[in-house]
Design a protein around this motif. Structure first.
Motif, PDB file in Angstrom:
ATOM      1  N   GLU A  88      29.088 138.621  19.129  1.00 13.52           N
ATOM      2  CA  GLU A  88      28.327 137.549  19.787  1.00 13.52           C
ATOM      3  C   GLU A  88      28.130 137.936  21.256  1.00 13.52           C
ATOM      4  O   GLU A  88      28.859 137.501  22.135  1.00 13.52           O
ATOM      5  N   HIS A 170      29.997 131.644  23.142  1.00 13.41           N
ATOM      6  CA  HIS A 170      29.831 132.099  21.747  1.00 13.41           C
ATOM      7  C   HIS A 170      28.363 132.119  21.339  1.00 13.41           C
ATOM      8  O   HIS A 170      27.492 131.668  22.081  1.00 13.41           O
ATOM      9  N   GLU A 171      28.114 132.615  20.086  1.00 17.02           N
ATOM     10  CA  GLU A 171      26.770 132.533  19.494  1.00 17.02           C
ATOM     11  C   GLU A 171      26.869 132.147  18.025  1.00 17.02           C
ATOM     12  O   GLU A 171      27.887 132.370  17.373  1.00 17.02           O
TER      13      GLU A 171
HETATM   14 ZN   LIG Z   1      32.093 132.717  18.225  1.00 16.39          ZN
END
Ligand SMILES: [Zn+2]
Length: 488
Positions: A88, A170-171
């Motif tokens: 990410e 995050h992603e």
């Molecule tokens: Zn994550």
């Protein structure tokens, strides 16, 4: 005053253009070697200090960048950390971009802010383009047990900085299989949520909610599809809820030290499995959101007032240990999605969206926790990782105590309700008078460390230690848990 506003507007506008321009042709990911070169370069600038916060399992440096404000009178400490999940990368790229942009234009970092950045928490995972670290541990589920060198270093950093505001970057995939099967792409381009562990100070939680609301509106104004972070299944049948109120992620793991804590989830649209064709847009959105957070003076003023208040909040007398997301109003909600054929935005009703955290059960706060001598080694290591002080009982003594029994641990992910595994179901036994042996650990629940002691040790906690193999192993054959509640 008027002049000042124009200047601010100009900076904000030119920065937006600058970000888009700088990122338009740059789809390359920064790997560990390049990051190392970049931070060494930043370190030669007097306003930047780069240190090694620790090492990854494979010995890579966990770089920590400190940026002082030009006047060096910072009262507001902000900490952004990224890439606990190695695959990410947009948060990391945004932090690098932000550091370079501040180097070029120091005014970007408002007066009175000390900014700390850890762009790559999981370099071993990043080098493999995988979520987990080199020994296959998910760092963002390790914040309660702190078994991994990366999360150990991160918590040392939390305690060294004691940030007023921290953000975990995050992603998520906007084109998950569940959505694509319906012919939809998730509308949201970026999401943010605030720490929500039920033991946290309510006043700070409310400030966190306020910031998410304000920066969200600012992002929508800039045309970026923003939503408060939620997880769960596809509407209308699936259940959606806000982020997990557990202690094992960075979001609540950072908040328990007393400041504000947030998570950002940037959206990835892979399109034909080309992972990073949209990277510039993702980094662009990320950078804009982080700048909105840095710009928000209200959160600084109100949080500092809360943290400096004359009368400190008392320790909670109850420890919520069973809670769930529910719906307490009849308001209907639609979740926007994008039709993958036409690219049109459609509003899908979401009758199972659960916006309210409900506390179902609590237990009283004990005076202390005791750990039986045969488990002292494992628990003293855990307590040391969390820097929670404890004593070793030298002389046997009689106390009023409560044992707890483990009923079950629900290990599997629940497909029907889309709930994570790891729910610990335990029961408390009656208070009894008991002679505590020498060699037991005594962990006081006091003003200074009590909140953290409860968050980590409370044996009846729903997502407690016993979801993890190291601690599950310590449960006795009669189901007694190794941590005992000391009542008197
Ligand atoms: Zn994550």
């Amino acid at each position: 005053m008027f002049k000042l506003c124009i200047l601010t507007l100009f900076i904000a506008h030119s920065l937006g253009a600058q970000i888009s321009e700088a990122l338009e042709h740059n789809t390359q990911l920064t790997n560990y070697a390049e990051l190392t070169r970049i931070v060494k370069d930043l370190d030669s600038d007097s306003r930047f200090t780069v240190t090694e916060a620790g090492k990854s399992g494979e010995g890579r440096s966990l770089w920590l960048i400190r940026i002082s404000d030009p006047m060096r009178t910072a009262k507001w400490r902000v900490f952004f950390y990224a890439q606990q999940h190695g695959n990410e990368p947009a948060g990391k790229e945004a932090l690098i971009y932000l550091a370079k942009a501040i180097q070029e234009n120091p005014k970007l970092l408002g007066r009175g802010i000390e900014l700390w950045l850890m762009p790559m928490v999981n370099p071993d995972g990043a080098e493999r383009d995988q979520r987990r670290n080199a020994v296959d541990a998910d760092l963002n589920r390790d914040h309660m047990i702190l078994e991994q060198p990366e999360t150990q270093a991160l918590h040392k950093t939390f305690r060294a900085i004691l940030p007023h505001l921290a953000i975990d970057c995050h992603e998520f995939a906007r084109d998950s299989d569940d959505y694509m099967e319906k012919g939809w792409i998730e509308w949201t381009e970026i999401m943010m949520d605030f720490a929500n562990y039920p033991l946290l100070d309510d006043a700070l939680v409310i400030e966190g909610a306020g910031l998410v609301n304000r920066v969200g509106k600012a992002m929508l104004k800039q045309g970026v599809h923003f939503q408060r972070y939620f997880v769960g299944g596809v509407p209308p049948d699936g259940e959606q809820r806000y982020s997990a109120p557990d202690m094992d992620g960075g979001l609540n793991g950072a908040a328990i030290y007393g400041g504000l804590s947030f998570i950002i989830e940037g959206g990835v649209y892979r399109k034909d499995n080309e992972d990073n064709h949209d990277l510039p847009k993702r980094v662009n959105n990320y950078t804009r959101l982080l700048l909105e957070v840095l710009k928000d003076k209200k959160i600084r003023r109100q949080t500092l007032a809360l943290l400096n208040r004359q009368t400190k909040p008392e320790l909670p007398i109850w420890i919520p240990n069973n809670y769930f997301w529910a719906k307490s109003s009849e308001a209907t909600l639609n979740i926007p999605v994008i039709d993958s054929q036409t690219q049109n935005v459609m509003q899908i009703p979401a009758p199972n969206f659960m916006p309210d955290l409900v506390i179902k059960k609590s237990v009283s706060r004990p005076q202390a926790y005791l750990i039986q001598p045969e488990h002292a080694a494992v628990f003293s290591e855990l307590l040391q990782q969390h820097a929670i002080p404890f004593d070793v009982i030298q002389q046997p003594a009689t106390y009023q105590i409560q044992y707890c029994l483990l009923d079950t641990v629900e290990m599997e992910f629940d497909d029907l309700y889309h709930r994570y595994g790891g729910r610990v179901i335990s029961s408390m036994q009656a208070v009894e008078s008991h002679r505590v042996e020498a060699g037991s650990l005594f962990v006081p629940v006091d003003m200074k460390n009590g909140l953290r002691a409860m968050a980590i040790l409370e044996p009846t906690q729903m997502f407690g230690l016993y979801q993890y193999p190291t601690y599950f192993k310590l449960v006795a054959s009669d189901r007694r848990l190794p941590v005992v509640r000391l009542i008197k």
